[in-house]
Enzyme design. Structure first.
Site, PDB file in Angstrom:
ATOM      1  N   ASN A 125       6.517 -42.781   9.749  1.00  0.00           N
ATOM      2  CA  ASN A 125       6.631 -41.135   9.428  1.00  0.00           C
ATOM      3  C   ASN A 125       7.576 -40.624   8.381  1.00  0.00           C
ATOM      4  O   ASN A 125       8.536 -41.199   8.374  1.00  0.00           O
ATOM      5  CB  ASN A 125       7.067 -40.541  10.916  1.00  0.00           C
ATOM      6  CG  ASN A 125       5.986 -40.730  11.874  1.00  0.00           C
ATOM      7  OD1 ASN A 125       5.034 -41.352  11.630  1.00  0.00           O
ATOM      8  ND2 ASN A 125       6.180 -40.196  13.067  1.00  0.00           N
ATOM      9  N   ILE A 126       7.118 -39.462   8.016  1.00  0.00           N
ATOM     10  CA  ILE A 126       7.824 -38.880   6.917  1.00  0.00           C
ATOM     11  C   ILE A 126       9.590 -38.764   7.234  1.00  0.00           C
ATOM     12  O   ILE A 126      10.376 -38.930   6.690  1.00  0.00           O
ATOM     13  CB  ILE A 126       7.454 -37.540   6.647  1.00  0.00           C
ATOM     14  CG1 ILE A 126       8.042 -37.143   5.140  1.00  0.00           C
ATOM     15  CG2 ILE A 126       7.591 -36.395   7.459  1.00  0.00           C
ATOM     16  CD1 ILE A 126       7.199 -36.336   4.205  1.00  0.00           C
ATOM     17  N   LYS A 127       9.594 -38.464   8.810  1.00  0.00           N
ATOM     18  CA  LYS A 127      11.029 -38.327   9.177  1.00  0.00           C
ATOM     19  C   LYS A 127      11.977 -39.369   9.295  1.00  0.00           C
ATOM     20  O   LYS A 127      13.210 -39.092   8.846  1.00  0.00           O
ATOM     21  CB  LYS A 127      11.035 -37.549  10.584  1.00  0.00           C
ATOM     22  CG  LYS A 127      10.471 -38.449  11.685  1.00  0.00           C
ATOM     23  CD  LYS A 127      10.595 -38.096  12.878  1.00  0.00           C
ATOM     24  CE  LYS A 127      10.369 -39.040  13.908  1.00  0.00           C
ATOM     25  NZ  LYS A 127       9.514 -38.614  14.936  1.00  0.00           N
ATOM     26  N   GLY A 128      11.331 -40.608   9.250  1.00  0.00           N
ATOM     27  CA  GLY A 128      12.164 -41.937   9.074  1.00  0.00           C
ATOM     28  C   GLY A 128      13.035 -42.437   9.938  1.00  0.00           C
ATOM     29  O   GLY A 128      12.871 -42.033  11.004  1.00  0.00           O
TER      30      GLY A 128
END
Ligand code: B12
Length: 253
Positions: A125-128
């Protein structure tokens, strides 16, 4: 630095460790004696029982604190070291552009009955995770995250449809070695479904994997506890570069 070390508790080299376990006996004096006998057999001497509590009917949970009689020989320690450079997202994107000349396709999933998606999401996910952005952030990586409880035949099918360069599988539940069985089933299914030499890069991760077990599991790489997205992205670039040094990866239909 000394090659032989012992755990540290109150004073250097005192060997103090804390251990917890459950025995299938009701909580009473004999149960506590049994816990101390086990601790002694495991090399804790002297050992103190610091906590004991009934765990449902006929089971007791213990915490034992004691001095380990064993030594660790640092020269005999074996671990899997990172054998590729750690790249920034910018460098990963540039490497993908240069070597593949198209986005690198990653298909990810939790397989079997496992519903623990936080780990694979931390990577994808982009949030990482740990201050790093996940693979979705990389402009040259196309992520297909299939989520939880994906059946192996469905994973193979979706990987083929997406023309995956890499398949990232997460396994967190380890009861009855489910993570081992599921991973071996997954790698066997990919080898059966793809022509030899065209199987996508198979990567498995989870907190209780042995990072040295890739060959045994039939995968290309195993990632353990605390893995960060940039380690995975850097590995993918490295591994695909090694496999396809000059030309784009041959695709299957
Ligand atoms: C959150 C959680 C849940 C949530 C999951 C929500 C979700 N959407 O994920 C819920 C409440 C649904 C849940 C359910 C259950 N859980 Co649970 N759960 C946890 C818990 C507390 C945290 C897991 C977590 O999110 N960790 C944080 C992430 C970031 O860490 P991670 O998974 O290790 O991932 C990192 C690395 O391992 C690696 N990684 C992981 N996957 C991958 C994949 C790839 C490709 C790569 C490269 C790297 C990678 O990178 C990540 C980032 O560093 C753990 C206990 C714990 N403290 O670990 C128990 C735990 C995992 N659960 C457990 C159990 C038993 C269950 C249940 C069976 C409980 C029950 N009786 O119903 C069910 C099973 C449900 C199912 N079908 O799977 C046990 C597993 C025991 C075992 N030996 O297997 C644990 C260890 C708790 C315990 N001590 O008993 N759980």
């Amino acid at each position: 630095m000394s090659q032989v070390v012992r755990p540290y508790g109150d004073t250097t080299g005192d060997g103090m460790v804390q251990m917890s376990f459950t025995l299938p006996v009701p909580h009473d004096k004999r149960a506590e004696g049994a816990a101390l006998q086990l601790a002694a057999k495991m090399g804790l001497a002297p050992a103190m029982l610091v906590h004991a509590a009934a765990m449902g009917e006929g089971h007791t949970f213990f915490v034992v604190y004691g001095s380990a009689t064993h030594l660790v020989d640092m020269s005999a320690v074996e671990v899997v070291e990172r054998d590729y450079p750690l790249l920034s997202p910018k460098d990963v994107n540039a490497a993908v552009k240069r070597s593949l000349r198209r986005p690198l396709v990653v298909v990810g999933a939790c397989i079997g009955t496992d519903a623990h998606t936080v780990g694979i999401d931390a990577i994808l996910n982009i949030k990482g995770f740990a201050g790093e952005k996940g693979l979705e952030y990389y402009s040259e990586i196309q992520v297909v995250n299939l989520g939880a409880q994906v059946l192996v035949p469905d994973l193979v099918e979706r990987a083929r449809e997406a023309r995956a360069d890499a398949v990232l599988v997460s396994q967190v539940v380890t009861q009855r070695d489910a993570h081992i069985h599921n991973t071996m089933q997954m790698s066997a299914a990919f080898r059966e479904a793809y022509p030899a030499g065209e199987v996508p890069l198979l990567v498995v991760g989870g907190p209780r994997f042995d990072e040295g077990a890739a060959a045994e599991l039939g995968v290309d790489r195993v990632f353990g506890r605390g893995t960060t997205p940039s380690e995975v992205a850097s590995y993918l670039v490295h591994a695909l570069g090694v496999r396809h040094p000059r030309e784009p990866k041959k695709r299957t239909t």
